[in-house]
Motif scaffolding. Sequence first.
Motif, PDB file in Angstrom:
ATOM      1  N   GLU A 269      -0.640   8.102   9.624  1.00 17.43           N
ATOM      2  CA  GLU A 269      -0.279   9.486   9.925  1.00 17.43           C
ATOM      3  C   GLU A 269       0.374   9.605  11.292  1.00 17.43           C
ATOM      4  O   GLU A 269       1.332  10.364  11.461  1.00 17.43           O
ATOM      5  CB  GLU A 269      -1.496  10.407   9.829  1.00 17.43           C
ATOM      6  CG  GLU A 269      -1.942  10.682   8.414  1.00 17.43           C
ATOM      7  CD  GLU A 269      -0.851  11.283   7.541  1.00 17.43           C
ATOM      8  OE1 GLU A 269      -0.159  12.219   7.987  1.00 17.43           O
ATOM      9  OE2 GLU A 269      -0.695  10.819   6.396  1.00 17.43           O
ATOM     10  N   LEU A 270      -0.126   8.855  12.274  1.00 14.81           N
ATOM     11  CA  LEU A 270       0.498   8.865  13.599  1.00 14.81           C
ATOM     12  C   LEU A 270       1.910   8.308  13.507  1.00 14.81           C
ATOM     13  O   LEU A 270       2.842   8.849  14.101  1.00 14.81           O
ATOM     14  CB  LEU A 270      -0.340   8.067  14.605  1.00 14.81           C
ATOM     15  CG  LEU A 270       0.220   8.008  16.025  1.00 14.81           C
ATOM     16  CD1 LEU A 270       0.395   9.413  16.611  1.00 14.81           C
ATOM     17  CD2 LEU A 270      -0.671   7.156  16.914  1.00 14.81           C
ATOM     18  N   ARG A 271       2.076   7.229  12.728  1.00 17.60           N
ATOM     19  CA  ARG A 271       3.414   6.652  12.548  1.00 17.60           C
ATOM     20  C   ARG A 271       4.362   7.687  11.951  1.00 17.60           C
ATOM     21  O   ARG A 271       5.487   7.871  12.445  1.00 17.60           O
ATOM     22  CB  ARG A 271       3.347   5.421  11.656  1.00 17.60           C
ATOM     23  CG  ARG A 271       4.744   4.915  11.326  1.00 17.60           C
ATOM     24  CD  ARG A 271       4.844   3.662  10.533  1.00 17.60           C
ATOM     25  NE  ARG A 271       4.006   3.607   9.369  1.00 17.60           N
ATOM     26  CZ  ARG A 271       3.739   2.478   8.746  1.00 17.60           C
ATOM     27  NH1 ARG A 271       4.211   1.334   9.195  1.00 17.60           N
ATOM     28  NH2 ARG A 271       2.988   2.470   7.673  1.00 17.60           N
ATOM     29  N   LYS A 272       3.940   8.371  10.914  1.00 20.23           N
ATOM     30  CA  LYS A 272       4.791   9.384  10.281  1.00 20.23           C
ATOM     31  C   LYS A 272       5.166  10.483  11.276  1.00 20.23           C
ATOM     32  O   LYS A 272       6.325  10.912  11.335  1.00 20.23           O
ATOM     33  CB  LYS A 272       4.081  10.008   9.083  1.00 20.23           C
ATOM     34  CG  LYS A 272       3.963   9.093   7.892  1.00 20.23           C
ATOM     35  CD  LYS A 272       3.182   9.789   6.784  1.00 20.23           C
ATOM     36  CE  LYS A 272       2.868   8.877   5.628  1.00 20.23           C
ATOM     37  NZ  LYS A 272       2.036   9.546   4.601  1.00 20.23           N
ATOM     38  N   ALA A 273       4.186  10.932  12.053  1.00 15.49           N
ATOM     39  CA  ALA A 273       4.429  11.997  13.030  1.00 15.49           C
ATOM     40  C   ALA A 273       5.416  11.545  14.100  1.00 15.49           C
ATOM     41  O   ALA A 273       6.358  12.274  14.439  1.00 15.49           O
ATOM     42  CB  ALA A 273       3.111  12.433  13.669  1.00 15.49           C
ATOM     43  N   LEU A 274       5.206  10.331  14.626  1.00 10.35           N
ATOM     44  CA  LEU A 274       6.091   9.838  15.683  1.00 10.35           C
ATOM     45  C   LEU A 274       7.498   9.578  15.169  1.00 10.35           C
ATOM     46  O   LEU A 274       8.483   9.825  15.878  1.00 10.35           O
ATOM     47  CB  LEU A 274       5.507   8.581  16.319  1.00 10.35           C
ATOM     48  CG  LEU A 274       4.234   8.791  17.136  1.00 10.35           C
ATOM     49  CD1 LEU A 274       3.739   7.464  17.702  1.00 10.35           C
ATOM     50  CD2 LEU A 274       4.455   9.801  18.245  1.00 10.35           C
ATOM     51  N   GLU A 275       7.617   9.104  13.938  1.00 10.13           N
ATOM     52  CA  GLU A 275       8.951   8.904  13.360  1.00 10.13           C
ATOM     53  C   GLU A 275       9.656  10.238  13.187  1.00 10.13           C
ATOM     54  O   GLU A 275      10.850  10.354  13.478  1.00 10.13           O
ATOM     55  CB  GLU A 275       8.857   8.155  12.035  1.00 10.13           C
ATOM     56  CG  GLU A 275       8.557   6.683  12.223  1.00 10.13           C
ATOM     57  CD  GLU A 275       8.418   5.920  10.910  1.00 10.13           C
ATOM     58  OE1 GLU A 275       8.258   6.550   9.839  1.00 10.13           O
ATOM     59  OE2 GLU A 275       8.461   4.689  10.963  1.00 10.13           O
ATOM     60  N   SER A 276       8.935  11.255  12.749  1.00 11.78           N
ATOM     61  CA  SER A 276       9.515  12.579  12.570  1.00 11.78           C
ATOM     62  C   SER A 276       9.965  13.163  13.908  1.00 11.78           C
ATOM     63  O   SER A 276      11.087  13.678  14.034  1.00 11.78           O
ATOM     64  CB  SER A 276       8.486  13.493  11.905  1.00 11.78           C
ATOM     65  OG  SER A 276       8.972  14.795  11.802  1.00 11.78           O
TER      66      SER A 276
END
Length: 71
Positions: free
Chosen positions: A30-37
């Motif tokens: 979830e952190l990865r998805k947020a940071l990519e966004s």
Amino acid sequence: MSDGDLHLAPMHRILKKAGAERVSEEAAEELRKALESIGLKIANDALDFTKHAGRKTVKAEDIKIVVKRLL
């Protein structure tokens, strides 16, 4: 392997640096998805500044301006 451009190991490290004792794979994902966004938003906005300045090269200052505006 990962579906995203960012790897999971750094996500675990970031969460640990923030004070997490343990980090689930789902939390790291979830952190990865947020940071990519967020990163994509910053990159797109920086590209707008670059084009407005008549350049083809995105510079560090473009990123700094966008981040300052967002934060």
